[in-house]
Design an enzyme around this catalytic site. Structure first.
Site, PDB file in Angstrom:
ATOM      1  N   PHE A 138      -5.378   5.192  -9.335  1.00 19.26           N
ATOM      2  CA  PHE A 138      -6.787   4.807  -9.306  1.00 19.26           C
ATOM      3  C   PHE A 138      -7.679   6.031  -9.085  1.00 19.26           C
ATOM      4  O   PHE A 138      -8.601   6.312  -9.860  1.00 19.26           O
ATOM      5  CB  PHE A 138      -6.977   3.770  -8.200  1.00 19.26           C
ATOM      6  CG  PHE A 138      -8.396   3.502  -7.791  1.00 19.26           C
ATOM      7  CD1 PHE A 138      -9.375   3.214  -8.737  1.00 19.26           C
ATOM      8  CD2 PHE A 138      -8.753   3.522  -6.456  1.00 19.26           C
ATOM      9  CE1 PHE A 138     -10.686   2.957  -8.354  1.00 19.26           C
ATOM     10  CE2 PHE A 138     -10.053   3.261  -6.069  1.00 19.26           C
ATOM     11  CZ  PHE A 138     -11.023   2.976  -7.011  1.00 19.26           C
ATOM     12  N   PRO A 163      12.448  21.400  -6.170  1.00 19.49           N
ATOM     13  CA  PRO A 163      11.328  22.344  -6.052  1.00 19.49           C
ATOM     14  C   PRO A 163      11.322  23.375  -7.169  1.00 19.49           C
ATOM     15  O   PRO A 163      10.246  23.790  -7.621  1.00 19.49           O
ATOM     16  CB  PRO A 163      11.566  22.983  -4.686  1.00 19.49           C
ATOM     17  CG  PRO A 163      12.283  21.939  -3.891  1.00 19.49           C
ATOM     18  CD  PRO A 163      13.181  21.260  -4.892  1.00 19.49           C
ATOM     19  N   ASN A 165       5.417  10.020   0.671  1.00 18.13           N
ATOM     20  CA  ASN A 165       4.344  10.672   1.425  1.00 18.13           C
ATOM     21  C   ASN A 165       4.792  11.878   2.242  1.00 18.13           C
ATOM     22  O   ASN A 165       3.941  12.630   2.730  1.00 18.13           O
ATOM     23  CB  ASN A 165       3.675   9.655   2.363  1.00 18.13           C
ATOM     24  CG  ASN A 165       3.032   8.501   1.608  1.00 18.13           C
ATOM     25  OD1 ASN A 165       2.633   8.654   0.459  1.00 18.13           O
ATOM     26  ND2 ASN A 165       2.954   7.351   2.241  1.00 18.13           N
ATOM     27  N   TYR A 204       2.431   3.643   7.130  1.00 18.90           N
ATOM     28  CA  TYR A 204       1.672   4.359   6.108  1.00 18.90           C
ATOM     29  C   TYR A 204       0.913   5.523   6.731  1.00 18.90           C
ATOM     30  O   TYR A 204       1.005   6.667   6.268  1.00 18.90           O
ATOM     31  CB  TYR A 204       0.702   3.407   5.406  1.00 18.90           C
ATOM     32  CG  TYR A 204      -0.299   4.135   4.532  1.00 18.90           C
ATOM     33  CD1 TYR A 204       0.108   4.829   3.398  1.00 18.90           C
ATOM     34  CD2 TYR A 204      -1.659   4.142   4.861  1.00 18.90           C
ATOM     35  CE1 TYR A 204      -0.806   5.514   2.609  1.00 18.90           C
ATOM     36  CE2 TYR A 204      -2.577   4.810   4.075  1.00 18.90           C
ATOM     37  CZ  TYR A 204      -2.145   5.504   2.958  1.00 18.90           C
ATOM     38  OH  TYR A 204      -3.059   6.183   2.188  1.00 18.90           O
ATOM     39  N   LYS A 229       1.568   9.551   6.095  1.00 19.87           N
ATOM     40  CA  LYS A 229       0.492  10.385   5.563  1.00 19.87           C
ATOM     41  C   LYS A 229       0.165  11.524   6.529  1.00 19.87           C
ATOM     42  O   LYS A 229      -0.109  12.654   6.103  1.00 19.87           O
ATOM     43  CB  LYS A 229      -0.755   9.547   5.284  1.00 19.87           C
ATOM     44  CG  LYS A 229      -0.622   8.593   4.113  1.00 19.87           C
ATOM     45  CD  LYS A 229      -0.380   9.305   2.793  1.00 19.87           C
ATOM     46  CE  LYS A 229      -1.592  10.052   2.295  1.00 19.87           C
ATOM     47  NZ  LYS A 229      -1.368  10.663   0.955  1.00 19.87           N
TER      48      LYS A 229
END
Length: 232
Positions: free
Chosen positions: A11, A66, A99, A149, A153
């Site tokens: 989004f 990586p 995350n 969450y 984060k």
């Protein structure tokens, strides 16, 4: 300015693509989901020295090493990398992978480059935890996330801080609840918009919502995109 937007099909990523184009910048994109236009379907072992403008690279920050992530960034040759990738819900393992692990692999890839680009990482206001209504939250407030969450984060933001301490030009933006066109159906604005679109022509109908006792601060997605460009 040349950007590499990771998680570009999200989004916020979609709004950022439009904002970059409106500002006259060049945007290359990367992520697990396809986008229209030129695309490298999955990240090959060998990449060209440079990628054409508008190329989308199928990139998975959790599954790809990586070294392969670094090759993709080097081929994109951006002035800045914007990391919009992540997860807002799911199991502890899924949230940690999207995350935390993903951020660690991206940072490792960037730090290995001879001349790494600037990194703008999209954090979350959930890192701060519950606030007091009508009391502003400052960047200096101590984080106290209330759920998985927010905790994951925050761990990602701490990794970005460690990357900056190691010499990377990096910043994390703690974004509050984003609202705007194409809001995901899992959000309250997205849920309301989806139900309104299903109403009959007369406009009469019923909206079914969950509890509305929570208090949220919302920010327009276009303002977030402008802030990201300014940070980049």
């Amino acid at each position: 300015m040349r950007l590499l937007i990771i998680g570009a099909s999200s989004f916020l990523g979609a709004h950022l693509r439009r904002a970059a184009a409106a500002a006259g910048g060049t945007a290359l994109t990367a992520g697990r989901s396809p986008l229209p236009g030129p695309m490298l379907d999955r990240l090959p072992d060998s990449l060209p020295d440079s990628l054409p403008d508008g190329t989308h690279v199928r990139l998975d920050l959790v599954a790809d090493s990586p070294a392969r992530i670094g090759r993709a960034v080097a081929a994109a040759a951006p002035d800045a990398v914007v990391n919009c990738a992540g997860a807002t819900n799911g199991s502890a393992e899924a949230l940690s992978a999207a995350n935390v692990t993903a951020v660690q692999r991206l940072l490792t890839a960037l730090l290995r480059l001879p001349s790494p680009p600037r990194l703008v990482h999209i954090g979350s206001a959930a890192e701060y935890g519950p606030g007091t209504p009508r009391v502003p939250v400052a960047e200096t407030d101590s984080p106290r996330p209330a759920g998985l969450y927010g905790a994951t984060k925050l761990a990602g933001t701490r990794l970005v801080e460690l990357g900056a301490a190691a010499g990377l030009d990096a910043v994390s933006l703690r974004v509050f609840n984003v609202v705007g066109a194409e809001a995901p159906a899992g959000t309250l604005p997205g849920t309301v918009a989806a139900q309104l679109r299903r109403l009959p022509d007369g406009g009469r109908g019923e909206l079914r919502l969950g509890p509305l006792d929570g208090v949220r601060d919302f920010v327009d997605a276009r303002d977030v995109a402008d802030a990201v460009l300014a940070a980049a």
